[in-house]
Design a protein around this motif. Structure first.
Motif, PDB file in Angstrom:
ATOM      1  N   LYS A   1       3.136 -12.489   4.044  1.00 36.59           N
ATOM      2  CA  LYS A   1       4.649 -12.615   4.647  1.00 36.59           C
ATOM      3  C   LYS A   1       4.820 -14.062   5.213  1.00 36.59           C
ATOM      4  CE  LYS A   1       8.198 -10.292   7.266  1.00 36.59           C
ATOM      5  NZ  LYS A   1       8.656  -9.238   7.987  1.00 36.59           N
TER       6      LYS A   1
ATOM      7  N   TYR B   1       9.743  -1.526  -8.953  1.00 36.51           N
ATOM      8  CA  TYR B   1      10.110  -0.732  -8.258  1.00 36.51           C
ATOM      9  C   TYR B   1      10.107  -0.787  -6.505  1.00 36.51           C
ATOM     10  CZ  TYR B   1       5.163   0.596  -7.630  1.00 36.51           C
ATOM     11  OH  TYR B   1       4.037   0.614  -7.375  1.00 36.51           O
ATOM     12  N   ILE B   2       9.071  -1.524  -6.366  1.00 40.17           N
ATOM     13  CA  ILE B   2       8.680  -1.894  -4.773  1.00 40.17           C
ATOM     14  C   ILE B   2       9.937  -2.225  -3.949  1.00 40.17           C
ATOM     15  CG2 ILE B   2       7.302  -2.987  -3.137  1.00 40.17           C
ATOM     16  CD1 ILE B   2       5.068  -3.229  -5.142  1.00 40.17           C
TER      17      ILE B   2
ATOM     18  N   SER C   1      -2.571   5.729  -1.871  1.00 42.93           N
ATOM     19  CA  SER C   1      -3.764   4.587  -1.270  1.00 42.93           C
ATOM     20  C   SER C   1      -3.543   3.346  -1.236  1.00 42.93           C
ATOM     21  CB  SER C   1      -4.829   4.801  -2.157  1.00 42.93           C
ATOM     22  OG  SER C   1      -4.693   4.639  -3.328  1.00 42.93           O
ATOM     23  N   GLY C   2      -3.979   2.472  -0.604  1.00 43.80           N
ATOM     24  CA  GLY C   2      -3.900   0.977  -0.111  1.00 43.80           C
ATOM     25  C   GLY C   2      -2.813   0.814   0.919  1.00 43.80           C
ATOM     26  N   THR C   3      -1.460   0.899   0.316  1.00 43.00           N
ATOM     27  CA  THR C   3      -0.256   0.567   1.035  1.00 43.00           C
ATOM     28  C   THR C   3       0.815   1.841   1.023  1.00 43.00           C
ATOM     29  OG1 THR C   3      -0.542  -1.525  -0.034  1.00 43.00           O
ATOM     30  CG2 THR C   3       1.245  -1.339   1.443  1.00 43.00           C
TER      31      THR C   3
ATOM     32  N   GLU D   1      13.662 -10.382   3.632  1.00 44.29           N
ATOM     33  CA  GLU D   1      14.238 -10.504   4.960  1.00 44.29           C
ATOM     34  C   GLU D   1      15.373 -11.838   4.843  1.00 44.29           C
ATOM     35  OE1 GLU D   1      11.086 -10.389   8.169  1.00 44.29           O
ATOM     36  OE2 GLU D   1      11.980 -11.952   8.992  1.00 44.29           O
TER      37      GLU D   1
ATOM     38  N   GLU E   1       2.505  -7.934  -1.271  1.00 46.66           N
ATOM     39  CA  GLU E   1       3.437  -6.953  -0.521  1.00 46.66           C
ATOM     40  C   GLU E   1       4.208  -7.594   0.801  1.00 46.66           C
ATOM     41  OE1 GLU E   1       3.825  -3.414  -0.848  1.00 46.66           O
ATOM     42  OE2 GLU E   1       2.229  -3.159  -2.420  1.00 46.66           O
ATOM     43  N   GLY E   2       3.475  -8.631   1.265  1.00 42.86           N
ATOM     44  CA  GLY E   2       4.243  -9.359   2.384  1.00 42.86           C
ATOM     45  C   GLY E   2       5.266 -10.223   1.741  1.00 42.86           C
TER      46      GLY E   2
ATOM     47  N   GLU F   1      -5.982  -8.676   1.073  1.00 46.31           N
ATOM     48  CA  GLU F   1      -5.752  -7.516   1.651  1.00 46.31           C
ATOM     49  C   GLU F   1      -4.911  -7.445   2.723  1.00 46.31           C
ATOM     50  OE1 GLU F   1      -8.061  -4.484   0.638  1.00 46.31           O
ATOM     51  OE2 GLU F   1      -7.953  -5.133  -1.184  1.00 46.31           O
TER      52      GLU F   1
ATOM     53  N   HIS G   1       4.005   3.518   0.965  1.00 46.74           N
ATOM     54  CA  HIS G   1       5.646   3.232   0.315  1.00 46.74           C
ATOM     55  C   HIS G   1       6.372   4.358   0.692  1.00 46.74           C
ATOM     56  CE1 HIS G   1       8.106   1.441  -2.061  1.00 46.74           C
ATOM     57  NE2 HIS G   1       8.272   2.309  -3.110  1.00 46.74           N
TER      58      HIS G   1
ATOM     59  N   LYS H   1      -2.396  -6.887  -2.486  1.00 44.60           N
ATOM     60  CA  LYS H   1      -1.935  -6.405  -1.562  1.00 44.60           C
ATOM     61  C   LYS H   1      -1.237  -7.294  -0.673  1.00 44.60           C
ATOM     62  CE  LYS H   1      -4.011  -3.327   1.225  1.00 44.60           C
ATOM     63  NZ  LYS H   1      -5.081  -2.288   1.553  1.00 44.60           N
TER      64      LYS H   1
ATOM     65  N   GLU I   1       8.407  -8.565   1.237  1.00 41.80           N
ATOM     66  CA  GLU I   1       8.854  -8.369   2.620  1.00 41.80           C
ATOM     67  C   GLU I   1       9.769  -9.397   2.986  1.00 41.80           C
ATOM     68  OE1 GLU I   1       7.647  -6.113   5.785  1.00 41.80           O
ATOM     69  OE2 GLU I   1       7.147  -4.274   4.547  1.00 41.80           O
TER      70      GLU I   1
ATOM     71  N   PRO J   1      -1.000  -7.953   4.204  1.00 41.74           N
ATOM     72  CA  PRO J   1       0.349  -8.351   3.822  1.00 41.74           C
ATOM     73  C   PRO J   1       0.863  -9.367   4.856  1.00 41.74           C
ATOM     74  CG  PRO J   1      -0.425  -5.892   3.681  1.00 41.74           C
ATOM     75  CD  PRO J   1      -1.260  -6.713   4.208  1.00 41.74           C
ATOM     76  N   SER J   2       0.571  -9.227   6.107  1.00 44.50           N
ATOM     77  CA  SER J   2       1.088 -10.362   7.076  1.00 44.50           C
ATOM     78  C   SER J   2       0.909 -11.529   6.673  1.00 44.50           C
ATOM     79  CB  SER J   2       0.532  -9.914   8.696  1.00 44.50           C
ATOM     80  OG  SER J   2      -0.076  -8.728   8.562  1.00 44.50           O
TER      81      SER J   2
ATOM     82  N   LEU K   1      -8.129   0.753  -4.207  1.00 42.64           N
ATOM     83  CA  LEU K   1      -6.791   0.984  -4.762  1.00 42.64           C
ATOM     84  C   LEU K   1      -5.562   0.955  -4.032  1.00 42.64           C
ATOM     85  CD1 LEU K   1      -8.245   4.179  -6.891  1.00 42.64           C
ATOM     86  CD2 LEU K   1      -8.164   1.610  -7.780  1.00 42.64           C
ATOM     87  N   GLY K   2      -4.484   0.939  -4.648  1.00 44.38           N
ATOM     88  CA  GLY K   2      -3.197   0.990  -3.797  1.00 44.38           C
ATOM     89  C   GLY K   2      -2.815  -0.371  -3.809  1.00 44.38           C
ATOM     90  N   ASP K   3      -3.196  -1.286  -4.568  1.00 47.87           N
ATOM     91  CA  ASP K   3      -2.521  -2.603  -4.486  1.00 47.87           C
ATOM     92  C   ASP K   3      -1.047  -2.638  -5.139  1.00 47.87           C
ATOM     93  OD1 ASP K   3      -3.759  -2.345  -6.992  1.00 47.87           O
ATOM     94  OD2 ASP K   3      -4.394  -4.468  -6.825  1.00 47.87           O
ATOM     95  N   ARG K   4      -1.011  -1.577  -6.122  1.00 44.93           N
ATOM     96  CA  ARG K   4       0.098  -1.387  -6.866  1.00 44.93           C
ATOM     97  C   ARG K   4       0.184  -2.567  -7.650  1.00 44.93           C
ATOM     98  NH1 ARG K   4       5.053   0.584  -3.173  1.00 44.93           N
ATOM     99  NH2 ARG K   4       4.322  -1.045  -1.467  1.00 44.93           N
TER     100      ARG K   4
ATOM    101  N   LEU L   1       5.604  -5.858   9.838  1.00 42.14           N
ATOM    102  CA  LEU L   1       5.943  -5.575   8.318  1.00 42.14           C
ATOM    103  C   LEU L   1       6.439  -4.374   8.401  1.00 42.14           C
ATOM    104  CD1 LEU L   1       2.404  -6.198   6.986  1.00 42.14           C
ATOM    105  CD2 LEU L   1       4.428  -7.454   6.374  1.00 42.14           C
TER     106      LEU L   1
END
Lengths: 308, 334
Positions: free
Chosen positions: B205, B250-251, A119-121, B236, B228-229, B199, A123, B225, B232, B201-202, B39-42, A224
């Protein structure tokens, strides 16, 4: 002066280009429907679903071009879906657009969680996602600024530039373009010329779906390298505003998108001279409102001139 | 036909509302966590969710999670829904302040549900009632350590930080980070940018790219979240980044050198698993470095390690000094 150089540098222009590209692609789709007289704000949702299908395609087939194929196919289906409701069932285009956006948000979130268990992102479980290639030409590197700007962008950035030209030629310099515009401006005369305005509207709707989905594909695989819930984040609405501002003329719309990208990039950099981030983050929206005011002002003036 | 469908649907609706009440009562309280984002923002929210899953797995508690997707209009309703059906409601995110504190016209949600226990994660609110416990984290202390690492490892003497919002909690991270970096290298320059979005990521980044272009070689992502950008951008530019809240290495183990860990899940688990002892109603409880909920993580051993063992040892010593009070880390809270 050093502060100025930290704001106005090559990074600013690169940022402008990167931020503008998804908007350009989406706006090109949106302007097609604008010409046939449909106000499609559903491009936001189309972009989001496009981003999702591109990532899924790329992940499942481990190739970026399959990602593009997925995005385009799904985009065409979305265009057809929109077209069927608006043209065949004569539903309110605005309602369908809003419904599409809400639906896209829910659908992509739901599918991400059920198909991948994440969920979310997103991977990619086994290693990296296949993303769009970056292109560059050595001879360009010898030119300062331009070389840095034009080289090393992802595939769809260049495609978007070509598409601006293609769309412009299509709309203003081919019979098909005349029919497209006629179906929006004066459908009866098109019908009396033996052409079906509905067919033109379907065509525009399909192109719109495809290009919006490509915009999403660029966002997810070019800009991305992931899918993230609601990643389109109102870029579709900005594209829509650019279409209005550029009067649906592809090169003008392109410039409008660049202007938006520039405002966004500049806003972020102005933080380094102490301007509050709460203020800089609304710059693009202030820009949009100003654009709209300008459009109204221009049309009013034109009307007055015609009246004289 | 339509009537039958409508009837079935309404039955399903009724049953699903009643379901929690009908289920067998397990040993402990039922727990609902309500997260402000998704959820999912790790990172932050996922950490809280791990705590919930552990409660379910270890103690067999009935739990649920409600996501508000950063939609402020959902905050109060989500809390009320949770309070109606569960014994313990955990509001994860400082954004729940208004819904919990209430105002002159409407009292906060805990006042309406005196039987329900509330936990407020990441913000300090008291004086509402004995059924509300606030947990704040000394993120400034953990960030001090990551700032120290960045300060020591930066080759350009220029590092950056991307914040999700110009708010007290986020600035608390940044204050610690800056202090730690300055302690490591007095001449270091620290750039900061806020994305005003957790929320997208762009945006993260772009913010990070601008900093790497300006000469920063390590950027700390404090933006959920959006962060995450940042990772990335680091990949780069072949530069380094620092993760936040969870052990995020781990990401992308090649660019994330370490993470500032704020173990929301563990603190949540320990509080709820031993409610009688650990639930401090009406209080603001600060999880600082001494509690073990705040620290630095370097991923697992099979991942490439950029931070040298000597530096890790120095960080350990610093952590001890923070615990003993020898080093006082500046904070934007309180």
């Amino acid at each position: 002066m050093t502060e100025l150089s930290t704001i106005f540098n090559i990074g600013l222009l690169q940022n402008t280009l990167r931020t503008a590209t998804p908007v350009v692609l989406c706006a090109l789709g949106c302007l097609m429907t604008d010409h046939v007289g449909m106000t499609n704000i559903g491009v936001e949702g189309m972009m989001l679903i496009g981003a999702f299908s591109a990532v899924m395609g790329s992940w499942v087939c481990s190739s970026w071009w399959m990602g593009l194929v997925f995005a385009i196919t799904i985009g065409l289906l979305l265009g057809l879906f929109y077209g069927v409701f608006v043209i065949k069932f004569k539903s309110d285009e605005f309602i369908i657009g809003v419904a599409l956006n809400t639906f896209a948000m829910g659908l992509t979130t739901f599918l991400l969680r059920t198909l991948t268990g994440q969920s979310g992102t997103f991977h990619a479980p086994e290693g990296n996602l296949s993303t769009l290639p970056r292109l560059s030409a050595d001879w360009l590197n010898s030119i300062p600024i331009l070389g840095d700007l034009l080289n090393n962008n992802t595939l769809l950035v260049y495609v978007s530039w070509i598409l601006v030209l293609v769309c412009w030629l299509l709309i203003y310099h081919t019979p098909l373009g005349f029919w497209l515009r006629a179906s929006g401006e004066h459908p009866q005369s098109l019908r009396s010329a033996g052409r079906s305005p509905e067919k033109m509207q379907y065509l525009a709707s399909l192109i719109c779906g495809m290009l919006s989905a490509l915009a999403g594909a660029h966002l997810a695989l070019g800009y991305l390298s992931t899918f993230s819930e609601n990643m389109s984040n109102s870029r579709g609405y900005i594209a829509f505003a650019c279409v209005i501002f550029g009067r649906a003329n592809p090169p003008k719309v392109f410039l409008a998108a660049l202007l938006f990208g520039f405002i966004d990039a500049l806003g972020m950099r102005l933080q380094s001279v102490g301007i509050s981030s709460a203020l800089t983050s609304i710059f693009p929206y202030i820009g949009t409102v100003l654009m709209m005011v300008l459009v109204v002002w221009r049309t009013e003036r034109r009307k007055k001139k015609l009246a004289q | 036909m339509k009537k039958i469908i409508a009837l079935i649907l309404s039955l399903v609706l009724c049953l699903s509302v009643m379901a929690p009440a009908l289920a067998d009562q397990p040993a402990g309280p039922s727990v609902a966590i309500v997260v402000a984002g998704t959820l999912g923002d790790r990172s932050f929210y996922d950490s809280a969710n791990e705590g919930r899953l552990k409660l379910e797995a270890d103690l067999g508690l009935t739990t649920t999670v409600i996501e508000c997707a950063e939609d402020a209009s959902k905050f109060e309703n989500a809390l009320v829904t949770a309070a109606e059906n569960y014994d313990v409601v955990v509001a994860v995110g400082w954004q729940f302040w208004d819904a919990l504190a209430g105002n002159a016209a409407t009292p906060g949600v805990p006042v309406d549900f005196p039987e329900t226990k509330f936990m407020f994660i990441d913000n300090g609110l008291d004086g509402i009632g004995d059924n509300l416990m606030s947990v704040i984290y000394a993120q400034n202390q953990g960030s001090y350590l990551t700032g120290y690492i960045a300060g020591k490892m930066s080759k350009t003497s220029k590092i950056g930080v991307v914040g999700g919002q110009d708010s007290d909690t986020i600035n608390d991270f940044i204050a610690g980070y800056e202090a730690g970096a300055k302690y490591a290298n007095a001449d270091i320059a620290i750039e900061k940018r806020y994305t005003e979005d957790f929320e997208d990521p762009s945006k993260g980044k772009e913010a990070a790219l601008a900093m790497y272009d300006a000469g920063c070689d390590i950027v700390f992502a404090v933006a959920g979240k959006t962060g995450e950008g940042v990772f990335e951008a680091a990949a780069e530019k072949n530069a380094y980044a620092i993760g936040v809240d969870s052990d995020q290495k781990y990401i992308n183990p090649d660019v994330i050198i370490c993470s500032m860990v704020k173990d929301v899940g563990k603190s949540l688990y320990n509080t709820i698993a031993n409610m009688d002892e650990n639930f401090k109603g009406g209080q603001i409880w600060c999880a600082d470095m001494a509690t073990g909920y705040i620290g630095v993580a370097y991923g697992t051993e099979d991942m490439p390690q950029q931070v040298s063992d000597e530096l890790k040892a120095e960080v350990e010593v610093l952590a001890q000094k923070i615990v003993s009070g020898e080093i006082v880390v500046p904070s934007t809270l309180q």
